[in-house]
Scaffold this motif. Structure first.
Motif, PDB file in Angstrom:
ATOM      1  N   TRP A 154     -14.644  -5.952   0.153  1.00  0.00           N
ATOM      2  CA  TRP A 154     -14.007  -6.190  -1.066  1.00  0.00           C
ATOM      3  C   TRP A 154     -13.661  -4.891  -1.670  1.00  0.00           C
ATOM      4  CZ3 TRP A 154     -19.012  -7.769  -0.547  1.00  0.00           C
ATOM      5  CH2 TRP A 154     -19.978  -7.085  -1.114  1.00  0.00           C
ATOM      6  N   GLU A 155     -14.221  -3.427  -1.225  1.00  0.00           N
ATOM      7  CA  GLU A 155     -13.924  -2.436  -1.994  1.00  0.00           C
ATOM      8  C   GLU A 155     -12.538  -1.911  -1.908  1.00  0.00           C
ATOM      9  OE1 GLU A 155     -17.242   0.384  -1.298  1.00  0.00           O
ATOM     10  OE2 GLU A 155     -18.606  -1.012  -1.727  1.00  0.00           O
ATOM     11  N   PRO A 156     -12.018  -1.786  -0.456  1.00  0.00           N
ATOM     12  CA  PRO A 156     -10.587  -1.743  -0.372  1.00  0.00           C
ATOM     13  C   PRO A 156      -9.642  -2.682  -0.932  1.00  0.00           C
ATOM     14  CG  PRO A 156     -11.581  -2.032   1.599  1.00  0.00           C
ATOM     15  CD  PRO A 156     -12.725  -2.283   0.578  1.00  0.00           C
ATOM     16  N   ALA A 157     -10.055  -4.012  -1.165  1.00  0.00           N
ATOM     17  CA  ALA A 157      -9.143  -4.747  -1.863  1.00  0.00           C
ATOM     18  C   ALA A 157      -9.086  -4.520  -3.275  1.00  0.00           C
ATOM     19  CB  ALA A 157      -9.717  -6.129  -1.489  1.00  0.00           C
ATOM     20  N   LYS A 158     -10.399  -4.060  -3.770  1.00  0.00           N
ATOM     21  CA  LYS A 158     -10.144  -3.805  -5.235  1.00  0.00           C
ATOM     22  C   LYS A 158      -9.394  -2.766  -5.623  1.00  0.00           C
ATOM     23  CE  LYS A 158     -14.342  -3.903  -7.440  1.00  0.00           C
ATOM     24  NZ  LYS A 158     -15.683  -3.665  -7.815  1.00  0.00           N
ATOM     25  N   LEU A 159      -9.628  -1.641  -4.769  1.00  0.00           N
ATOM     26  CA  LEU A 159      -8.745  -0.354  -4.866  1.00  0.00           C
ATOM     27  C   LEU A 159      -7.223  -0.756  -4.705  1.00  0.00           C
ATOM     28  CD1 LEU A 159      -8.469   2.725  -5.233  1.00  0.00           C
ATOM     29  CD2 LEU A 159      -8.864   2.959  -2.848  1.00  0.00           C
ATOM     30  N   ALA A 160      -6.716  -1.650  -3.985  1.00  0.00           N
ATOM     31  CA  ALA A 160      -5.353  -1.871  -3.556  1.00  0.00           C
ATOM     32  C   ALA A 160      -4.962  -2.520  -4.861  1.00  0.00           C
ATOM     33  CB  ALA A 160      -5.298  -2.836  -2.341  1.00  0.00           C
ATOM     34  N   ALA A 161      -5.997  -3.491  -5.518  1.00  0.00           N
ATOM     35  CA  ALA A 161      -5.461  -4.265  -6.765  1.00  0.00           C
ATOM     36  C   ALA A 161      -5.365  -3.445  -8.002  1.00  0.00           C
ATOM     37  CB  ALA A 161      -6.579  -5.268  -7.046  1.00  0.00           C
ATOM     38  N   GLU A 162      -6.327  -2.454  -7.804  1.00  0.00           N
ATOM     39  CA  GLU A 162      -6.166  -1.334  -9.028  1.00  0.00           C
ATOM     40  C   GLU A 162      -4.834  -0.618  -8.965  1.00  0.00           C
ATOM     41  OE1 GLU A 162      -8.243  -0.043 -12.460  1.00  0.00           O
ATOM     42  OE2 GLU A 162      -8.648  -1.737 -11.293  1.00  0.00           O
ATOM     43  N   LEU A 163      -4.470  -0.021  -8.035  1.00  0.00           N
ATOM     44  CA  LEU A 163      -3.542   0.813  -7.749  1.00  0.00           C
ATOM     45  C   LEU A 163      -2.271  -0.117  -8.097  1.00  0.00           C
ATOM     46  CD1 LEU A 163      -4.159   2.850  -4.525  1.00  0.00           C
ATOM     47  CD2 LEU A 163      -3.856   3.810  -6.920  1.00  0.00           C
ATOM     48  N   ARG A 164      -2.099  -1.422  -7.697  1.00  0.00           N
ATOM     49  CA  ARG A 164      -0.954  -2.381  -7.688  1.00  0.00           C
ATOM     50  C   ARG A 164      -0.761  -2.631  -9.261  1.00  0.00           C
ATOM     51  NH1 ARG A 164      -1.751  -6.155  -2.571  1.00  0.00           N
ATOM     52  NH2 ARG A 164      -1.096  -4.813  -1.080  1.00  0.00           N
ATOM     53  N   HIS A 165      -1.725  -2.647  -9.915  1.00  0.00           N
ATOM     54  CA  HIS A 165      -1.767  -3.336 -11.425  1.00  0.00           C
ATOM     55  C   HIS A 165      -1.527  -1.966 -12.320  1.00  0.00           C
ATOM     56  CE1 HIS A 165      -3.075  -5.295 -15.011  1.00  0.00           C
ATOM     57  NE2 HIS A 165      -3.774  -4.441 -15.388  1.00  0.00           N
ATOM     58  N   LYS A 166      -2.015  -0.690 -12.147  1.00  0.00           N
ATOM     59  CA  LYS A 166      -1.983   0.199 -13.154  1.00  0.00           C
ATOM     60  C   LYS A 166      -0.805   1.090 -12.751  1.00  0.00           C
ATOM     61  CE  LYS A 166      -6.807   0.585 -14.939  1.00  0.00           C
ATOM     62  NZ  LYS A 166      -7.663   1.514 -15.224  1.00  0.00           N
ATOM     63  N   THR A 167      -0.406   1.122 -11.488  1.00  0.00           N
ATOM     64  CA  THR A 167       0.636   2.403 -11.214  1.00  0.00           C
ATOM     65  C   THR A 167       2.210   2.136 -11.720  1.00  0.00           C
ATOM     66  OG1 THR A 167       1.166   1.448  -9.039  1.00  0.00           O
ATOM     67  CG2 THR A 167      -0.272   3.270  -9.057  1.00  0.00           C
ATOM     68  N   SER A 168       3.004   2.957 -12.121  1.00  0.00           N
ATOM     69  CA  SER A 168       4.301   2.917 -12.385  1.00  0.00           C
ATOM     70  C   SER A 168       5.361   2.129 -11.413  1.00  0.00           C
ATOM     71  CB  SER A 168       5.043   4.079 -12.926  1.00  0.00           C
ATOM     72  OG  SER A 168       5.337   4.737 -11.788  1.00  0.00           O
ATOM     73  N   LYS A 169       6.176   1.668 -11.915  1.00  0.00           N
ATOM     74  CA  LYS A 169       7.376   1.181 -10.876  1.00  0.00           C
ATOM     75  C   LYS A 169       7.975   2.036  -9.920  1.00  0.00           C
ATOM     76  CE  LYS A 169       7.969  -3.023 -13.221  1.00  0.00           C
ATOM     77  NZ  LYS A 169       6.752  -3.872 -12.825  1.00  0.00           N
ATOM     78  N   ASP A 170       7.852   3.432 -10.301  1.00  0.00           N
ATOM     79  CA  ASP A 170       8.316   4.479  -9.494  1.00  0.00           C
ATOM     80  C   ASP A 170       7.312   4.537  -8.392  1.00  0.00           C
ATOM     81  OD1 ASP A 170      10.706   4.570 -10.953  1.00  0.00           O
ATOM     82  OD2 ASP A 170       9.743   5.941 -12.321  1.00  0.00           O
ATOM     83  N   SER A 171       6.085   4.150  -8.269  1.00  0.00           N
ATOM     84  CA  SER A 171       5.119   4.610  -7.143  1.00  0.00           C
ATOM     85  C   SER A 171       5.683   3.961  -5.923  1.00  0.00           C
ATOM     86  CB  SER A 171       3.942   3.956  -7.618  1.00  0.00           C
ATOM     87  OG  SER A 171       3.406   4.819  -8.716  1.00  0.00           O
ATOM     88  N   GLY A 172       5.007   4.297  -4.866  1.00  0.00           N
ATOM     89  CA  GLY A 172       5.191   3.813  -3.634  1.00  0.00           C
ATOM     90  C   GLY A 172       4.525   2.509  -3.307  1.00  0.00           C
ATOM     91  N   PRO A 173       4.712   1.798  -2.153  1.00  0.00           N
ATOM     92  CA  PRO A 173       4.184   0.508  -2.105  1.00  0.00           C
ATOM     93  C   PRO A 173       2.519   0.995  -1.628  1.00  0.00           C
ATOM     94  CG  PRO A 173       5.395   1.327  -0.165  1.00  0.00           C
ATOM     95  CD  PRO A 173       5.745   2.119  -1.197  1.00  0.00           C
TER      96      PRO A 173
END
Length: 85
Positions: free
Chosen positions: A28-47
């Protein structure tokens, strides 16, 4: 690292990998990190790509062909991020 993700910041493309049977890093640790990045980053960020291996643990693939398949996936992600396709 999740506490360091800044709201609205621009981040590069991320490939986050994990294994279901990893005794050191729970799945769950990498899953939580991916979710956090997807939630908080701007629209200009990479996938943000999450690749969870359901068969291996901390040291990933144990046989040669699975190792080469994972290496090919990582190179494909890198080449796609660099715009080579």
């Amino acid at each position: 690292p999740m506490q360091n993700v800044k709201d609205g910041a621009v981040y590069p493309s991320c490939l986050i990998t994990g294994g279901l049977h990893d005794p050191r890093v729970q799945y769950w640790e990498p899953a939580k990190l991916a979710a956090e990045l997807r939630h908080k980053t701007s629209k200009d960020s990479g996938p943000v790509i999450l690749k969870m291996d359901m068969d291996s643990g901390h040291f990933s693939a144990s046989d040669r062909y699975k190792y080469l398949r994972e290496l090919a996936f990582e190179y494909a992600f890198l080449l796609d991020t660099l715009g080579c396709f």
